[in-house]
Structures are given as C-alpha cells and as structure tokens.
Design an enzyme around this catalytic site. Structure first.
Site, PDB file in Angstrom:
ATOM      1  N   LYS A  37      59.798   6.725  13.937  1.00  0.00           N
ATOM      2  CA  LYS A  37      58.853   6.189  13.264  1.00  0.00           C
ATOM      3  C   LYS A  37      57.397   6.344  14.502  1.00  0.00           C
ATOM      4  CE  LYS A  37      55.357   3.052  12.400  1.00  0.00           C
ATOM      5  NZ  LYS A  37      54.472   2.658  11.708  1.00  0.00           N
TER       6      LYS A  37
ATOM      7  N   THR B 151      57.668  -1.301  16.157  1.00  0.00           N
ATOM      8  CA  THR B 151      57.663  -0.003  15.726  1.00  0.00           C
ATOM      9  C   THR B 151      58.381   0.237  17.224  1.00  0.00           C
ATOM     10  OG1 THR B 151      55.191   0.542  14.210  1.00  0.00           O
ATOM     11  CG2 THR B 151      55.451   2.170  16.676  1.00  0.00           C
TER      12      THR B 151
ATOM     13  N   LYS C  74      49.342   2.047  22.422  1.00  0.00           N
ATOM     14  CA  LYS C  74      50.784   1.238  22.048  1.00  0.00           C
ATOM     15  C   LYS C  74      51.887   1.920  22.116  1.00  0.00           C
ATOM     16  CE  LYS C  74      53.205  -0.423  20.255  1.00  0.00           C
ATOM     17  NZ  LYS C  74      53.765  -1.250  19.225  1.00  0.00           N
TER      18      LYS C  74
END
Lengths: 296, 296, 296, 296
Positions: free
Chosen positions: B173, B97, B242
């Site tokens: 994503k 990701t 994150k």
C-alpha cells in the site's frame, strides 16, 4: 506518386521502419554511417548510398532517424549533406529525438533552400516499430503534415498532431521520454523497497501493472525492472542520457524548475560516467542503479 | 454466520465502504470520533456506538479504516479501545494505510489477547469505494485471510494476497501511494514543460494517458493535473504527507536509498508547511507546487 | 610600459576594478553597453569609447568583465568586436565567469589573429573589488600569466595559478560559485530548521560562523541569510542562475553526477521563473526560497 | 565540591573526554557496554562499574556520551538504568547527539524523580576532544547550566548557551552536523568536477580552504576529501547516517522542507545499505560516493 524515399539512419528503430516502408512498396535510397547495416535490408528494394546527399536525390521525401541533433544537422548541412541535393519542395521528415530549437533551425534552413521540414518524432521500442505500432507526433504547417501522412501511416498505429509550432512535437517526445524515465525510477525504487521488505518483486510489479498502472510503460518496462533483466540492450544508456539532457535543456529554456528531470538526468549520467553508456540499456541505469545503492 | 460488524472510521473512504456492507445485509456497530458523521448512514441498519470498545462487542469482525497509526493503535489499545471487548477469536481487519511495523505490533497484541488480526489496506478514491472498485491487499496467516474473505468481497473488485508476512500488504500500500505521488510529480513537471513550450497541457495529457500511460492513475489524476483543477478536496495533502512520511520510513527501515521518495515527501511537506495540509488535495501539492515554482 | 588599458564592462564589479586601475595610474579606454555607466568614472583618466573595437585600439591589454559567454564573444568577434583592432601580441585578460570551453575557443581565435588570451576570473563582491581584495584565478601559458601580472596586482589580494590548461581557472571559478550556492542552501535550510525549533536564527548563525564555519562565505553571506536581509541587490539572481547553469554544464561535460549542483540550479531557476531574476539577489533565491517553502 | 563523576560511554569521544576530567582531578565511575574499553583509562583515577546504575551512585554529575537516543534512554530508564540510583538533585549532563524530543522526555523524567537534566552536546572529532577543543552547546534552565559549567570547562574551548528550551542545544548540534555533511557533499562534488576537468584536486581544495572557505570544516575535512584519504575511521558512516536521520526528523517535526537534508541523508543511507556503515568513515560516504558515481 512516385514511391521513392531517401532514408537516413539504420539504427535499432530505422531498420524495422525501413522494412515496413519497403513492404508497402517504397523504394528506399538508404544511407547509414556504418554501411554494413544496410545488409539487413538487402533482400528489399533499396539503393545503398554513400552520402546523405545521394540519398536525397530525386525523391519527394527524406526521412532522418538518427541519434542526435548534431548528426541530424550534419546530414542536412554537412559537406555531404542533403540540403543541396533535395528537389524543390521535397519534404524532410525529421523523426529523431531532438531539441525543438533544432527543428526551428532546420525549418528556417529548409525554407531558405526551397525545401520543406516536418518534425515527426516517434514513441516505441524496436519491436513496436516492426509491428507498425509506433506513435508518431507531428507539429508544423498543415500542408507538410498532410503531405507526410501517407508515408507516416506505413510506420505507426497513430499520428497525433500537436499544432502549428514547428518544434512542438519534439517537446512532446522529450516530455514522454522524461515520463518513461520517471516511471523507471519510480518502479526501481518502489520494487526495491518491496523486495527489501520481504515481498516478491515480481508479484508486486504484476499487481500494479494490472491495476492502477495497467499501461504499456509500467507493463513492458516493469517486466524488466521487476525481473532485474537488463539484457539485451535495446536502447543504450547513453542515448537515454542524451534525451535526459535535452529534456533538462527544454526545462531550462522554458524556465520550468523540474527536480525529477534533474534526478533522472543524474541517474543516467551516473551510468554513462561509470562507463556503461554503450554496454547497458537505459532501464539498467535505473533498475541496477537503485539496486546497487540499496546493496542488493 | 451472524452478519454483524464493528466498523470504526467514517471518513471519505469509510462511509461508502460502510454503505456497501449495509447493502449486503450487514448490521454495523459504527464508531467515529466525530459522531455526526454517522448521520450519513442513518437510513441503514446500524448501531451508533460511543466508543471503539462498544463497537466491537459481540461481533466476529472489527474493521478499522482510520487516518494514521496512532489513531488505529488508540482504537485498539486506548482507554476505550476494543481489545478488551473483542470476542475470543474475533478478527480485526485493519484497512488503514499504516506502517508494516504497526501491523506486526498489533498482530502480537491480538495474539496475546486471544483475538486475530489481518492487514488489508485498500487502493481507491471515494468514488471507487462507492462502486466496490477498491483493490484490497492482504497478507498474513492463511486462516485469517480465509475468514475475512466474505467481508472483503463486499468492498472491492479484487483481493490480492501478498503472502504470509503480516505487514507485507502495508508495504504494498505504501509503495503504491508512493508510485501515485511519483506519477503526480511526473505529470506536473512534464505537462508544465509542455505548457511553457506553447503546447496545450490538456492535449498532451490526453495523448499520454491514451497511449503509453493509458492506466487509471495517469488518466484519473492526469485530468486534474492537466486542467489544474484541484477542487474538491478528496484526499487532503496532510494525509498524503503522512503516507509519504511512512514510505520514507519504510525506505529507511529497509535501507533503500530512494531519492524520489524524498522528492515527493518534500513536495507534500511544502504544502503542509505552507498551511495547505487541510484545505487542499494532495494532487494540488504536486500540480500547483510545480506551477507555482514555474511562475505559471 | 605604456599604462593604457582597454576596459570593457562597467557592471557592479567592473566599476570598482576600473577605479583601482585609474588610481594606479592607468588610463582606461572604457566601453560599456549602457554608456551612462561611464559617468561613475568621469573624474578619472578615461576615454569613453562607443565600441569594443575602439576600446582596444593601441593598447597592450584589454580587460573584459562581462555578464556572460555570448556577451564576451560578441565583444571580441561581433561587428564592433575588438579582435580586429587589437595590436599584434596584445593580451585579452578575460575576467568574466564563463565556460572553460569559451576560453578555449577564444584562445584559438586570438592565436589565429596574432593576439593573446588569458582566463583570469575573480572571486569577490563589489566591496571586495573596491578594497582590492579580489581573488584572481589564472591558467594558461606562462608568458601570458607573466605579462598580465602587473595589471592583476592592481585588482586583487592574490593571484592563484591553476596550471597550463586555458580554461582551468574558469572551472575553478564555477566550482567556487557552486560552493557558495551550496553554502547558501546549507545555511538557509539549517537556520530555518533552527528558527522553527524556537531558536534565534541569528544566534545560531553567529555560533557557526565563529567556530566550525569561521570563514568569509559563511560569515558574510550568513549575516544576510540569518537576518533575512536580501536588499540591496548586489548580485542578481539571474546571474547566479547563469553560473549554476554553467556549473551544471561543466558537470555534464566532465561526466560528473552532481545532485547538489542540480539542487542549487533548480533553486535559482525557481527564482528566475517566478520573475525575480532581475529584482532580487541570489542570496534571496536561497534564503527566501527555503523560508517560503517552510511557510515562515 | 566532591570531584566524583559518573561517566557513561567510552567511545571515540568519551575516552579523551574522560581523560581530561581525570587530569583535572576528577574521579570517574565509568560504565561502558564493552567493559574492555575502560582499560584505556586504567592508569587514571577511576572505578569501573558494571551498570549505569552503579556509575551514578553517590555523585553529583552523571555524563552520558553515547551513540543514540535509545541507548541514552536505556542508560537512564533500563533495568540497570541510573535514574533510581541518582542522588536527589544530581545532574545528568547529556552530551550525546540526540533528538530534542528525547531531551524533553528525559527532562520530564528527571524532574519527576527529583534529579536534574542538561542537554550539552558537543562538536569536535576525537583529536579536538583530546585537546579540550570541543565546542559545547547548552540549553535549559539557568541553574543547571550554572551547575554544569565547571565540569564542562574541563572538556571544551567554549560553552555556548542557546536559551531556555531544553532541546535547543540538540537542534543546534543536529543542524551543525547537517551543515558538515552538506560541506562534505559540496567539496566532494566540486573537487570531482575540478579533477575531471584536469585540475589538481588538492590544489583546488587548498585555494578554497585558504580563502573563501578558510574555516575548520573545509580545512580539516577538505584535506581528506581532496586526498581521497578515508582511513582511519574516526566517525563511522552509520553514526553519520543516524545523525542525518535525526536531522531529517527535526525537519519533519518543524515542517521545514529541506531537500539538502534529504540529499545528505540518502548519501549516508547508501553507504550503510552497501554494507559500509561500520567499516568506513562518514567522509568516505560523500567523497567516495561522489567519486564512484563519477567513475573515478
């Protein structure tokens, strides 16, 4: 059992619900503020009444499906309210989206008057109501839930019981409407980020609503949000705002800090403040709201 | 075709993915910063490598499934990076990701070096990876998507193509992870309001996840949120943070005001700032976060 | 003029205000729910009353300085309320922080009863009240403002008139309290970012409050926020929360989307929900609230 | 001491600052991307340079007052950057609003090259710069602060030292700009609620800015917000947005959850996304932003 029901409220949901009851053999004594709405039922077995009081005469059940707390209270307690015309033991099935406190208040009033009360709010857009696909949430005393059952079964695909607390079902309804608003905000932000990244908004929506988010809310509302299609108006922004305000009130009453409730509340309030409360769908408050701020 | 793959990253997702490739007859040249992780694969057909460079030698595919942009870049470009050891025309399948910009940057670098690049991030928790139930998003040139197909088919239940833009799949994503965070916040607030109204948190969650929100995210995550069960830690809060940071960055880059992205970003940042980034699941950042503020 | 005043409410502000009136030669007929509070005035020229009704007998002015709308209404309209004991033409000077709607409602009630009403809420902490440094906002009919003037001059350093609308001054008061909350949030976030960057929190606060933000709110509250000193409790978090709730209500009533009102509302609600409504100052809700989330 | 300074950046602040230095007897070697801007200084003692490198030749001080981090870095390190033309020991006085990290990075670069660096960002609008009323924040080694002092004294009304950490002053500057944005949001919401309650927006602003909030920010900006006067554009919304983005970045880096930083960030991002980044003042992003949402 006599199949006669007082039916108050012929809005977008009320009309198809009334039709289903008529189809199932009930005779309805209907009341609506705007009388002309009753014309949509004219071919059916109905009596058009000019007051809530009239609508409740000589029936065992009075259904209310109205826009807000004050309107429900007025139908019960106003000068032409039905509290005084209800039969002893008759049951007020209260299907509007209202505060749990209003339910508690109405329960006490009915108890004092010798009538009964059940909170039975519903989930579903008008099409779902027409297709008897509503989800009906109930809460309260076992006997009133039992008594209402046959009537409710004509209206939905499932009756879900949330216990003995009178207003419990109202909390579930408001929680659910908040969750729908949150999903609308989620999709509006997500799909706009995707769009502005060069992706096909619809394709992204299709992916999510057929995999991780393969459920009615993300599928049905996702279609509108991804296509930026906000017509026709099925549920007015101002009604959405009213529900957001009630959800926020329950958050306050239960002392639950809920920043996402605040966020969706402000999104809908913006739509209302801009003058779109009546002429746009609540989906637009989110979909168009996010797009506008993003300049697309 | 030679069934040999460079496989870099043996985290919670990497391990089950590697196992599936081995099961399907691939020999893996694995690299992981913490070498001991390779022990979990020891019975399989693997070569344990001490650098990314080694792992990429003499193979047609290098898969990276790592924690963040800088780690991926280092695996490619660092002193022991695999850019210089890749075969001409070999394909880097980048499943982490990361930002779309990082993908664009890596594509340019690979093109210059004579190797190829595909963004192919995945959706799914470790159990889904083990069950080959990942959803794999791809975007980029047709030939690299074609080339990667057989490998990806060993890993997921579906490969969804999002067009030619290199970083498009990365946007999908990040959008998806944002949508999951938003669902977590939605459930945490909704179910806490219900709980503090006297309702059974689990019963409310069950109702929604079997009707309006009957989909994997609300069902799977809803179980944890409604039961307030935040162990074991499947996806660390700091990794969730994150992703929230990256989603916010994409919102900034695409100039999309996204208050809900900010809200979930701050929720996860709070968890990290309080020292829970490593020892708690991202679900707890929302579930426990809302409960704590509500005093329950 | 007879210098006799009914004085209802001996809280943190009421006590020093009452003292100033006594100093200026007024005899006070005081009422407070907790009777023992009157002891703080015992050396002065007072009559301790056991009901609001008693306190209002034979005076031209009744001052209320109470915690919330319902308490004010009860003092006027309750079983022991003073509406029925007021002299014809006597003036209720309503100094509490309440909704503009409550003022409108009370005005109508007083008008019907032959008495008069003035909204005159105040800005200032207890020390300011003691030093006659309160700012008093008024709005309403010219004659009531004129009549109240001599009394109000004993209490503050300035009387600011906001026009003829009865509840106007209440809106100003709620707006001002919102602005103070916003300043508290601003300082709490700003000084915590500075602190976590390695700067001296106090030095940063001193710089801003002696330059760009050299004004009472940033100076007085800034001292507490920068020193993280939240004792003693001068204004309870729960009273701050009540004001935030009222400010939000006015935002709703005026259809003004106000995300910062929502933010400070949720900050204070969090303090209350965590059980700190009574035992901590509203400053702590912000200062400690931000610090806690930042893990410092 | 030779009174010769390299001066890079002739924007809204740079021009009046340059003029003051010229007035004080300095000869400036000026550089600006758009050369025509130097015409505003033509009557003064200046040399117009065509690169930053030229501007820094043979001087002891190089001042940069530029729009953002990348532009500053490029002036130092780019092909025509001044790092290579600086005298040994010459001092780069960096007055732009940039990240503390950028300062740390530049310090290291200057140290390696034998030159020196000081972060000295300023507070004040162009009029303040013209009137030598800027507030100058510094941080870093004692000797560089001492060396810069005479130059800085020509530019502001006060130099405030924030210790030894190189980027400390940059944090203070970003914190301050965040606090100004927060004040703008506060006033915009507060005064709009007052306006929609029927009060005079200007009168309410006057009250607060002469009492509780009697300080430059609430007075100067309050005038614009209350009068809804957003012309001329003194500080572009896109520059405000850049500062909000940097403040958010510092919040992330220091792990400080800061919902109000997010709120003002999104307000400015909205202005930029709608295409108003260049043609409207940051004050408008708040003032007009809130008014628009409130439908007034």
């Amino acid at each position: 059992m006599e199949k006669r029901i007082g039916f108050i409220g012929l809005g977008n949901l009320g009309i198809p619900m009334a039709k289903n009851l008529i189809t199932d053999g009930y005779h309805l004594q209907v009341y609506n503020r705007t009388t002309s709405k009753a014309k949509e039922l004219e071919q059916g077995s109905i009596t058009v009444c000019s007051t809530p009081a009239e609508a409740a005469r000589n029936v065992d059940f009075v259904i209310t499906i109205l826009s807000e707390d004050e309107v429900v209270k007025d139908a019960v307690l106003g000068d032409n309210g039905f509290l005084k015309t209800m039969r002893p033991g008759a049951l007020h099935i209260s299907m509007s989206t209202i505060l749990p406190d209003t339910s508690e208040e109405l329960l006490a009033i009915h108890n004092d008057a010798g009538s009964r009360y059940l909170a039975a709010p519903v989930f579903g857009r008008p099409e779902a109501a027409a297709a008897r696909k509503l989800w009906i949430c109930t809460s309260g005393a076992a006997d009133v839930k039992e008594a209402a059952k046959p009537v409710l079964e004509s209206l939905g695909q499932g009756i879900i019981d949330f216990g003995e607390t009178t207003g419990g079902a109202n909390v579930v309804k408001l929680t659910g409407n908040f969750m729908i608003m949150a999903a609308l905000e989620t999709m509006a932000e997500g799909y706009t980020i995707a769009e502005k990244s060069g992706l096909d908004r619809k394709q992204v929506a299709d992916f999510f609503s057929s995999t991780l988010f393969a459920c009615p809310i993300f599928q049905n509302y996702g279609k509108f949000i991804s296509a930026k299609q906000y017509e026709p108006v099925a549920f007015k922004a101002k009604l959405g705002y009213k529900d957001a305000r009630l959800a926020l009130k329950v958050a306050q009453q239960t002392e639950t800090p809920a920043p996402l409730v605040s966020l969706v509340h402000n999104r809908l309030l913006t739509s209302v403040a801009k003058g779109n409360g009546d002429n746009s769908d609540w989906i637009a408050a989110f979909g168009k709201g996010v797009s506008d701020e993003a300049g697309v």
